[in-house]
Write a protein that holds these residues in place. Structure first.
Motif, PDB file in Angstrom:
ATOM      1  N   VAL A 125      -1.807  -7.162   0.425  1.00 43.27           N
ATOM      2  CA  VAL A 125      -1.024  -7.484  -0.837  1.00 43.27           C
ATOM      3  C   VAL A 125       0.216  -7.384   0.306  1.00 43.27           C
ATOM      4  CG1 VAL A 125       0.540  -5.808  -2.211  1.00 43.27           C
ATOM      5  CG2 VAL A 125      -1.962  -4.837  -1.230  1.00 43.27           C
ATOM      6  N   ALA A 126       0.888  -7.078   1.137  1.00 43.46           N
ATOM      7  CA  ALA A 126       1.758  -8.042   1.757  1.00 43.46           C
ATOM      8  C   ALA A 126       1.798  -9.993   2.074  1.00 43.46           C
ATOM      9  CB  ALA A 126       2.442  -7.813   3.316  1.00 43.46           C
TER      10      ALA A 126
ATOM     11  N   THR B 213      -9.865  -5.323   3.591  1.00 49.05           N
ATOM     12  CA  THR B 213     -10.332  -4.226   4.365  1.00 49.05           C
ATOM     13  C   THR B 213     -11.300  -3.913   5.091  1.00 49.05           C
ATOM     14  OG1 THR B 213     -10.975  -3.033   2.501  1.00 49.05           O
ATOM     15  CG2 THR B 213      -8.652  -3.141   2.684  1.00 49.05           C
TER      16      THR B 213
ATOM     17  N   TYR C 195     -11.125  -7.232  -1.702  1.00 46.58           N
ATOM     18  CA  TYR C 195     -10.843  -6.326  -1.266  1.00 46.58           C
ATOM     19  C   TYR C 195     -11.800  -5.915  -0.380  1.00 46.58           C
ATOM     20  CZ  TYR C 195      -6.126  -7.300  -4.355  1.00 46.58           C
ATOM     21  OH  TYR C 195      -5.363  -7.406  -4.834  1.00 46.58           O
TER      22      TYR C 195
ATOM     23  N   ARG D 229      -6.283   2.802   8.835  1.00 41.27           N
ATOM     24  CA  ARG D 229      -7.349   2.622   7.830  1.00 41.27           C
ATOM     25  C   ARG D 229      -6.208   2.504   6.262  1.00 41.27           C
ATOM     26  NH1 ARG D 229     -11.802   6.983   6.475  1.00 41.27           N
ATOM     27  NH2 ARG D 229      -9.826   8.559   6.889  1.00 41.27           N
ATOM     28  N   GLU D 230      -4.775   3.115   6.815  1.00 43.14           N
ATOM     29  CA  GLU D 230      -3.261   3.952   6.388  1.00 43.14           C
ATOM     30  C   GLU D 230      -3.027   2.648   6.002  1.00 43.14           C
ATOM     31  OE1 GLU D 230      -4.392   5.265   8.413  1.00 43.14           O
ATOM     32  OE2 GLU D 230      -2.195   6.202  10.139  1.00 43.14           O
ATOM     33  N   GLN D 231      -2.800   1.180   6.686  1.00 41.23           N
ATOM     34  CA  GLN D 231      -1.997   0.284   6.510  1.00 41.23           C
ATOM     35  C   GLN D 231      -2.897  -0.767   5.712  1.00 41.23           C
ATOM     36  OE1 GLN D 231       0.828   0.417  10.178  1.00 41.23           O
ATOM     37  NE2 GLN D 231       0.482  -1.858  10.199  1.00 41.23           N
ATOM     38  N   ALA D 232      -4.383  -1.135   5.400  1.00 45.34           N
ATOM     39  CA  ALA D 232      -4.398  -2.255   5.819  1.00 45.34           C
ATOM     40  C   ALA D 232      -4.663  -2.873   4.149  1.00 45.34           C
ATOM     41  CB  ALA D 232      -6.569  -1.943   5.737  1.00 45.34           C
ATOM     42  N   LEU D 233      -4.538  -1.956   3.154  1.00 43.05           N
ATOM     43  CA  LEU D 233      -4.061  -2.534   2.388  1.00 43.05           C
ATOM     44  C   LEU D 233      -3.022  -2.977   1.374  1.00 43.05           C
ATOM     45  CD1 LEU D 233      -5.871  -3.178  -0.893  1.00 43.05           C
ATOM     46  CD2 LEU D 233      -4.399  -0.413  -1.304  1.00 43.05           C
ATOM     47  N   ALA D 234      -2.124  -2.501   2.614  1.00 38.14           N
ATOM     48  CA  ALA D 234      -0.461  -2.730   2.257  1.00 38.14           C
ATOM     49  C   ALA D 234      -0.422  -4.051   3.205  1.00 38.14           C
ATOM     50  CB  ALA D 234       0.188  -2.102   3.132  1.00 38.14           C
TER      51      ALA D 234
END
Lengths: 211, 211
Positions: free
Chosen positions: B137-138, B119, B115, B129-134
């Protein structure tokens, strides 16, 4: 002589009982199902045509709240998005059924109608015939994975080390408020998938691919 | 006195045995696992820290063939694509494990490293940054659904009626030769998802969103 409950046996009741077993352990056997319905296994065969037929009744039971006409009541992308949100929701209530249904062929005319609706919408939008089914199946794969993600805890990674995992730590801290983690991932993925489809449409148009 | 086999008990062996149980029925219990390893349940606890720890050993066993450095050895999209193809392949060998692993938090430092790598690659590419994990995961949701689709028969819809389902019939007839149905759906979806991510990058750049 049939027992009283046998008189009440019908396909809907069989589907419901099979889904209840699948919800518990991801699968069912005919003897278990018969026992749950208080009938002999042989009685089931007056109503269903073998195990594959029962799997399809489970699918119908899971999807009975899903409105497939969504696929044809909007523009192709709005239709797919509305249908997709609803599809993920209904499967999220039955995570243990996902594997069985994702790996058994679809057989019900009413569900095949949904594929007919989806491919029709995509062809009318200009997507090539050889790609429409693949697009819809790819969307379904994303939706089934996303439905499982709704059973994953909000905190999906435990033991992130702020030093060893500094970037990830920053990303987690930056997650937007007001939307759950799986919800954000789902929306980001759904919009990206549809945007990617849209972009391929442009390409097809641009090079005048035969349809 | 420990039995001979107990001396051989280690975390890797426990993970392998648990995965074998999960491959069969999608889940495991501690007593079943102990029985399979010919040890007392209490012996397991010399090596593992409860059930969640064993679930993580199952995850490590499934993913041990996956090379997470792929995420950092190419451009962000080539890296994600290479990692994604490998990730789908390893999960396709363990479809019954998908639900358990998709719904249990990740805890192993070596997997959290993946992860961190993903990221990092996304942030370096300019994603917020606020979107990378999403995004990651998608992608995982799509991959898990796609791995299940590899257990679906090549003919995934049975009983298509050429009249009632004329458009679908045409789409099926037009499916490209030389690539399996699930393979095509996977590639179409993967490329669309990455293209959609790429498009959002353009938008972020265009409007100079803070990162």
């Amino acid at each position: 002589m049939p027992r009283p409950t046998e008189a009440l046996l019908d396909r809907r009741r069989i589907g419901r009982a099979a889904l209840a077993l699948v919800d518990k352990k991801g699968d069912f056997t005919i003897p278990e199902l018969a026992k749950r319905l208080h009938v002999q296994p042989s009685s089931l065969y007056h109503h269903v045509d073998g195990r594959a037929d029962i799997v399809e009744l489970v699918r119908l039971e899971v999807l009975n709240k899903l409105d497939h006409t969504l696929l044809r009541s909007h523009s192709w992308d709005q239709g797919l998005a509305a249908w997709a949100r609803s599809y993920r929701s209904v499967f999220a209530e039955h995570p243990a059924a996902i594997r069985m249904l994702a790996t058994a062929p679809v057989r019900s005319p009413e569900l095949i109608d949904a594929y007919e609706g989806a491919t029709t919408a995509l062809l009318e939008a200009g997507f090539p015939r050889e790609q429409a089914l693949a697009m819809f199946v790819a969307l379904e794969s994303f939706l089934l994975g996303s439905a499982l993600d709704l059973s994953m805890p909000e905190v999906m990674i435990e033991g992130v080390d702020p030093e060893r995992h500094a970037v990830l730590t920053g990303c987690i801290a930056a997650l937007p408020a007001g939307i759950s983690r799986p919800e954000q991932a789902f929306e980001v993925g759904l919009l990206a998938l549809l945007e990617g489809f849209r972009a391929s449409l442009g390409t097809e148009h641009a090079r005048g691919a035969p349809r």
